[in-house]
Design an enzyme around this catalytic site. Structure first.
Site, PDB file in Angstrom:
ATOM      1  N   ASN A   7      44.869  37.516  61.748  1.00 54.15           N
ATOM      2  CA  ASN A   7      44.617  35.955  62.213  1.00 54.15           C
ATOM      3  C   ASN A   7      46.165  35.645  62.814  1.00 54.15           C
ATOM      4  O   ASN A   7      47.225  35.719  62.260  1.00 54.15           O
ATOM      5  CB  ASN A   7      44.624  35.300  60.906  1.00 54.15           C
ATOM      6  CG  ASN A   7      44.677  34.007  60.974  1.00 54.15           C
ATOM      7  OD1 ASN A   7      44.805  32.992  62.115  1.00 54.15           O
ATOM      8  ND2 ASN A   7      44.546  33.122  59.825  1.00 54.15           N
ATOM      9  N   LYS A  14      48.991  37.146  60.628  1.00 55.96           N
ATOM     10  CA  LYS A  14      48.809  37.750  59.183  1.00 55.96           C
ATOM     11  C   LYS A  14      47.712  38.675  59.572  1.00 55.96           C
ATOM     12  O   LYS A  14      46.861  38.583  60.296  1.00 55.96           O
ATOM     13  CB  LYS A  14      48.159  36.335  58.513  1.00 55.96           C
ATOM     14  CG  LYS A  14      49.153  35.148  58.426  1.00 55.96           C
ATOM     15  CD  LYS A  14      48.509  34.271  57.534  1.00 55.96           C
ATOM     16  CE  LYS A  14      49.149  32.947  57.627  1.00 55.96           C
ATOM     17  NZ  LYS A  14      48.404  31.696  57.593  1.00 55.96           N
ATOM     18  N   ARG A  90      40.042  36.528  63.342  1.00 60.23           N
ATOM     19  CA  ARG A  90      39.945  35.161  63.178  1.00 60.23           C
ATOM     20  C   ARG A  90      40.031  34.232  64.430  1.00 60.23           C
ATOM     21  O   ARG A  90      41.288  34.263  64.765  1.00 60.23           O
ATOM     22  CB  ARG A  90      40.801  34.442  62.131  1.00 60.23           C
ATOM     23  CG  ARG A  90      40.583  33.076  61.930  1.00 60.23           C
ATOM     24  CD  ARG A  90      41.299  32.370  60.857  1.00 60.23           C
ATOM     25  NE  ARG A  90      40.962  31.013  60.578  1.00 60.23           N
ATOM     26  CZ  ARG A  90      41.236  29.915  59.912  1.00 60.23           C
ATOM     27  NH1 ARG A  90      42.201  30.347  59.252  1.00 60.23           N
ATOM     28  NH2 ARG A  90      40.753  28.929  59.754  1.00 60.23           N
ATOM     29  N   HIS A 179      36.959  25.426  59.989  1.00 61.33           N
ATOM     30  CA  HIS A 179      36.853  25.847  58.811  1.00 61.33           C
ATOM     31  C   HIS A 179      35.644  26.420  58.501  1.00 61.33           C
ATOM     32  O   HIS A 179      35.330  26.683  57.389  1.00 61.33           O
ATOM     33  CB  HIS A 179      36.933  24.706  57.633  1.00 61.33           C
ATOM     34  CG  HIS A 179      38.447  24.266  57.531  1.00 61.33           C
ATOM     35  ND1 HIS A 179      38.626  23.059  57.244  1.00 61.33           N
ATOM     36  CD2 HIS A 179      39.640  24.820  57.864  1.00 61.33           C
ATOM     37  CE1 HIS A 179      40.191  23.020  57.360  1.00 61.33           C
ATOM     38  NE2 HIS A 179      40.654  23.890  57.476  1.00 61.33           N
ATOM     39  N   HIS A 207      36.736  21.761  51.267  1.00 57.65           N
ATOM     40  CA  HIS A 207      37.594  22.563  51.947  1.00 57.65           C
ATOM     41  C   HIS A 207      38.922  21.739  51.716  1.00 57.65           C
ATOM     42  O   HIS A 207      39.132  21.103  52.970  1.00 57.65           O
ATOM     43  CB  HIS A 207      37.546  23.322  53.209  1.00 57.65           C
ATOM     44  CG  HIS A 207      38.701  24.188  53.604  1.00 57.65           C
ATOM     45  ND1 HIS A 207      38.586  25.710  53.522  1.00 57.65           N
ATOM     46  CD2 HIS A 207      39.779  24.033  53.950  1.00 57.65           C
ATOM     47  CE1 HIS A 207      39.850  25.967  53.880  1.00 57.65           C
ATOM     48  NE2 HIS A 207      40.507  24.915  54.020  1.00 57.65           N
ATOM     49  N   LEU A 208      39.652  21.743  50.930  1.00 52.11           N
ATOM     50  CA  LEU A 208      40.963  20.611  50.940  1.00 52.11           C
ATOM     51  C   LEU A 208      42.141  21.317  50.703  1.00 52.11           C
ATOM     52  O   LEU A 208      42.311  22.097  49.866  1.00 52.11           O
ATOM     53  CB  LEU A 208      40.621  19.786  49.683  1.00 52.11           C
ATOM     54  CG  LEU A 208      39.415  19.320  49.255  1.00 52.11           C
ATOM     55  CD1 LEU A 208      39.166  18.199  48.180  1.00 52.11           C
ATOM     56  CD2 LEU A 208      38.857  18.193  50.468  1.00 52.11           C
ATOM     57  N   ASN A 210      45.897  22.142  53.455  1.00 48.93           N
ATOM     58  CA  ASN A 210      46.733  21.358  54.276  1.00 48.93           C
ATOM     59  C   ASN A 210      46.005  20.551  55.555  1.00 48.93           C
ATOM     60  O   ASN A 210      46.175  19.472  55.734  1.00 48.93           O
ATOM     61  CB  ASN A 210      47.720  22.256  54.997  1.00 48.93           C
ATOM     62  CG  ASN A 210      49.161  21.603  54.964  1.00 48.93           C
ATOM     63  OD1 ASN A 210      49.402  20.431  54.753  1.00 48.93           O
ATOM     64  ND2 ASN A 210      50.126  22.560  55.294  1.00 48.93           N
ATOM     65  N   GLY A 211      45.152  21.506  55.964  1.00 51.94           N
ATOM     66  CA  GLY A 211      44.020  20.798  56.772  1.00 51.94           C
ATOM     67  C   GLY A 211      42.725  20.711  56.148  1.00 51.94           C
ATOM     68  O   GLY A 211      42.406  21.603  55.090  1.00 51.94           O
ATOM     69  N   ARG A 240      47.749  15.344  59.383  1.00 58.43           N
ATOM     70  CA  ARG A 240      47.004  14.719  60.405  1.00 58.43           C
ATOM     71  C   ARG A 240      46.226  13.287  59.728  1.00 58.43           C
ATOM     72  O   ARG A 240      45.920  13.388  58.437  1.00 58.43           O
ATOM     73  CB  ARG A 240      45.763  15.714  60.507  1.00 58.43           C
ATOM     74  CG  ARG A 240      46.224  16.854  61.400  1.00 58.43           C
ATOM     75  CD  ARG A 240      44.901  17.767  61.744  1.00 58.43           C
ATOM     76  NE  ARG A 240      45.270  19.054  61.709  1.00 58.43           N
ATOM     77  CZ  ARG A 240      44.835  20.229  61.253  1.00 58.43           C
ATOM     78  NH1 ARG A 240      43.539  20.072  60.583  1.00 58.43           N
ATOM     79  NH2 ARG A 240      45.192  21.424  61.385  1.00 58.43           N
ATOM     80  N   ASP A 282      52.981  17.888  51.468  1.00 52.79           N
ATOM     81  CA  ASP A 282      52.251  18.656  50.332  1.00 52.79           C
ATOM     82  C   ASP A 282      51.789  17.789  49.070  1.00 52.79           C
ATOM     83  O   ASP A 282      52.478  16.809  48.670  1.00 52.79           O
ATOM     84  CB  ASP A 282      53.523  19.565  49.864  1.00 52.79           C
ATOM     85  CG  ASP A 282      52.901  20.610  48.827  1.00 52.79           C
ATOM     86  OD1 ASP A 282      52.345  20.360  47.867  1.00 52.79           O
ATOM     87  OD2 ASP A 282      52.798  22.014  49.284  1.00 52.79           O
ATOM     88  N   GLY A 332      41.694  21.678  46.766  1.00 52.00           N
ATOM     89  CA  GLY A 332      40.379  21.666  46.010  1.00 52.00           C
ATOM     90  C   GLY A 332      40.340  22.792  44.801  1.00 52.00           C
ATOM     91  O   GLY A 332      39.518  22.576  43.919  1.00 52.00           O
ATOM     92  N   GLU A 385      38.322  33.499  53.449  1.00 52.73           N
ATOM     93  CA  GLU A 385      38.003  33.606  54.806  1.00 52.73           C
ATOM     94  C   GLU A 385      38.249  35.048  55.369  1.00 52.73           C
ATOM     95  O   GLU A 385      37.245  35.584  56.142  1.00 52.73           O
ATOM     96  CB  GLU A 385      38.948  32.460  55.544  1.00 52.73           C
ATOM     97  CG  GLU A 385      38.592  31.305  55.329  1.00 52.73           C
ATOM     98  CD  GLU A 385      39.701  30.438  55.665  1.00 52.73           C
ATOM     99  OE1 GLU A 385      40.440  29.918  54.889  1.00 52.73           O
ATOM    100  OE2 GLU A 385      39.252  29.640  56.722  1.00 52.73           O
TER     101      GLU A 385
HETATM  102  P1  ADP Z   1      46.356  25.745  54.472  1.00 55.13           P
HETATM  103  O1  ADP Z   1      45.295  24.774  54.750  1.00 55.13           O
HETATM  104  O2  ADP Z   1      47.611  25.658  55.355  1.00 55.13           O
HETATM  105  O3  ADP Z   1      45.620  27.006  54.426  1.00 55.13           O
HETATM  106  P2  ADP Z   1      46.125  25.635  51.416  1.00 55.13           P
HETATM  107  O4  ADP Z   1      44.693  25.586  51.536  1.00 55.13           O
HETATM  108  O5  ADP Z   1      47.209  26.481  51.016  1.00 55.13           O
HETATM  109  O6  ADP Z   1      46.759  25.203  53.029  1.00 55.13           O
HETATM  110  O7  ADP Z   1      46.715  24.192  50.830  1.00 55.13           O
HETATM  111  C1  ADP Z   1      47.861  23.480  50.903  1.00 55.13           C
HETATM  112  C2  ADP Z   1      47.833  22.356  50.011  1.00 55.13           C
HETATM  113  O8  ADP Z   1      47.224  22.776  48.697  1.00 55.13           O
HETATM  114  C3  ADP Z   1      48.973  21.775  49.808  1.00 55.13           C
HETATM  115  O9  ADP Z   1      49.036  20.524  49.635  1.00 55.13           O
HETATM  116  C4  ADP Z   1      49.648  22.147  48.156  1.00 55.13           C
HETATM  117  O10 ADP Z   1      49.976  21.123  47.490  1.00 55.13           O
HETATM  118  C5  ADP Z   1      48.224  22.771  47.775  1.00 55.13           C
HETATM  119  N1  ADP Z   1      48.218  23.696  46.714  1.00 55.13           N
HETATM  120  C6  ADP Z   1      48.110  24.926  47.191  1.00 55.13           C
HETATM  121  N2  ADP Z   1      48.565  25.913  46.053  1.00 55.13           N
HETATM  122  C7  ADP Z   1      48.594  25.143  45.321  1.00 55.13           C
HETATM  123  C8  ADP Z   1      48.763  25.338  43.556  1.00 55.13           C
HETATM  124  N3  ADP Z   1      48.721  26.625  43.506  1.00 55.13           N
HETATM  125  N4  ADP Z   1      48.832  24.365  42.812  1.00 55.13           N
HETATM  126  C9  ADP Z   1      48.758  23.068  43.164  1.00 55.13           C
HETATM  127  N5  ADP Z   1      48.538  22.624  44.556  1.00 55.13           N
HETATM  128  C10 ADP Z   1      48.268  23.663  45.449  1.00 55.13           C
END
Ligand code: ADP
Length: 397
Positions: A7, A14, A90, A179, A207-208, A210-211, A240, A282, A332, A385
């Site tokens: 990726n 990665k 990816r 996604h 899918h929740l 960062n994005g 975003r 975050d 999520g 993924e």
């Molecule tokens: P990306 O979209 O960059 O792959 P992720 O799927 O890791 O990101 O999601 C990041 C978000 O998920 C952040 O807002 C973070 O607060 C939350 N998050 C990730 N891991 C945890 C965890 N173990 N406990 C609570 N929240 C988490």
């Protein structure tokens, strides 16, 4: 069979090496700050993580270092790179041409180069990663797995914007969806867990991370999704804005005398949870601030939960019902608070979660959180993924 999944980001790369016979990850890691210094963290299950600082002027060099680590006498897991049977990449955007995962060849790379204008952030690094692999492993087959391809079967009414039609026909401005690899993985996994054919299920997958994106999956086919021409459309995300009235954009640009790049930076990097709270992108920090009484943090949570609810409701209307609601990715999978807020007051639509199951869940495995009398099943299904990319690559080669 051993498959390496790559990726490539603009300054990162990665990797995960899978043994497909056992389905296990043999090693994984990431190169950071490519082009501006460099470091690599290499992880092998059961061993201590190994991090090195090393100059990484290019993706070629980063990949060379990855191969050295994978075959290293102390830190490695294979004797020689010839043990890698295939590489899966990816790729965020397959444009309108690549509607499924495909073997990488010069035609594919040439096409991806033509769509860089509509994929300026993710296109160039993905192409660099593929070219580096072709150079370093010329006889190893490679596959490209596209985030957009899951949406290839959406109807035109779901992907055409109500703009002058020439913007679509001449400039390819349409909704593509992103996604897709994650939504495809969790929808397949959910059907497998339920022991039901995917073709029989109506799902909404959230899918929740960062994005964030939400997809309606009817019988295994993605019929609609929240992301559009770019990953900007849809619900509020870490940085975003998600969907806003489009007229706000030229209005702010005129008001503040901003260039398109400055405006784009605001929409992509300074908005969302970060923009509303002024605290952090975050979710964890946002939640902590809301619990301490920060009203803007609470507002960011409310905007997010309401946005997700609206998509779920609209997708139920589009599919004429819903069997399973799935939560995945960082927020999520880990944040019971957002799942509770989203599912609150949804009994009228047949959605009811068991608060105890929602709060006291085991992380990292699929868990059902719906109440016994919920018509719609609600599940947390961890996404993977990279494994989906490895599976597609295995099928192709
Ligand atoms: P990306 O979209 O960059 O792959 P992720 O799927 O890791 O990101 O999601 C990041 C978000 O998920 C952040 O807002 C973070 O607060 C939350 N998050 C990730 N891991 C945890 C965890 N173990 N406990 C609570 N929240 C988490």
């Amino acid at each position: 069979m051993k498959i390496l999944v790559i990726n490539s980001g603009s300054s990162s790369l990665k990797y995960q090496l899978f043994d497909m016979d056992s389905g296990k990850v043999l090693a994984k890691g990431g190169c950071e700050r490519i082009g501006a210094g460099g470091s690599v963290t290499h992880k092998v299950p059961g061993r201590d993580n190994y991090t090195i600082e090393i100059d990484l002027p290019s993706h070629d060099k980063a990949l060379e270092v990855v191969f050295e680590l994978l075959t290293d006498k102390v830190h490695g897991v294979i004797a020689d790179v010839s043990e890698i049977d295939a590489v899966g990449h990816r790729v965020a955007h397959g444009g309108e041409k690549y509607k499924k995962s495909s073997l990488v060849d010069i035609e594919l790379i040439n096409y991806l180069e033509t769509i860089i204008p509509i994929n300026p952030l993710h296109g160039p690094p993905a192409i660099k990663g593929m070219k580096a692999c072709l150079k370093l492993l010329p006889s190893t087959p490679q596959a490209a797995v596209f985030d957009t391809s899951f949406y290839a079967n959406m109807k035109p009414s779901r992907y055409i914007y109500a703009l002058p039609y020439e913007f679509y026909s001449e400039d390819k401005i349409r909704r593509y969806g992103f996604h897709g690899t994650s939504h495809r993985y969790v929808s397949q996994k959910t059907a497998e867990i339920l022991g039901k054919p995917l073709s029989s299920l109506k799902m909404v997958t959230c899918h929740l991370g960062n994005g964030s994106s939400i997809t309606a999956v009817d019988g295994g086919v993605a019929i609609d999704t929240s992301m559009g021409f770019t990953p900007q459309e849809g619900i509020e995300m870490g940085t975003r804005s998600g969907s806003i009235d489009p007229t706000v954009v030229p209005y702010i640009m005129k008001l503040k005398n901003l260039t398109p790049d400055q405006m784009s930076d605001i929409l992509n990097k300074q908005s969302g949870i970060l923009g509303v709270t002024g605290v952090s992108n975050d979710f964890r920090n946002c939640l902590a601030a809301a619990k301490e009484g920060n009203e803007r943090a609470q507002l960011a949570l409310d905007i997010l939960a309401n946005g997700i609810k609206k998509y779920i409701g609209s997708y139920m209307a589009e599919m004429n019902g819903l069997d399973v609601l799935v939560f995945t990715a960082g927020i999520g999978e880990n944040q019971c608070e957002i799942r509770r807020m989203v599912c609150e007051n949804m009994e009228g639509l047949g959605i009811k979660i068991d608060n105890d199951k929602n709060e006291n869940f085991e992380r990292g495995i699929p868990v059902e959180i719906s109440a016994a009398d919920s018509k719609v099943k609600v599940w947390i299904v961890p996404t993977d993924e990279e494994y989906m990319i490895a599976l597609d690559t295995q099928k192709l080669v």
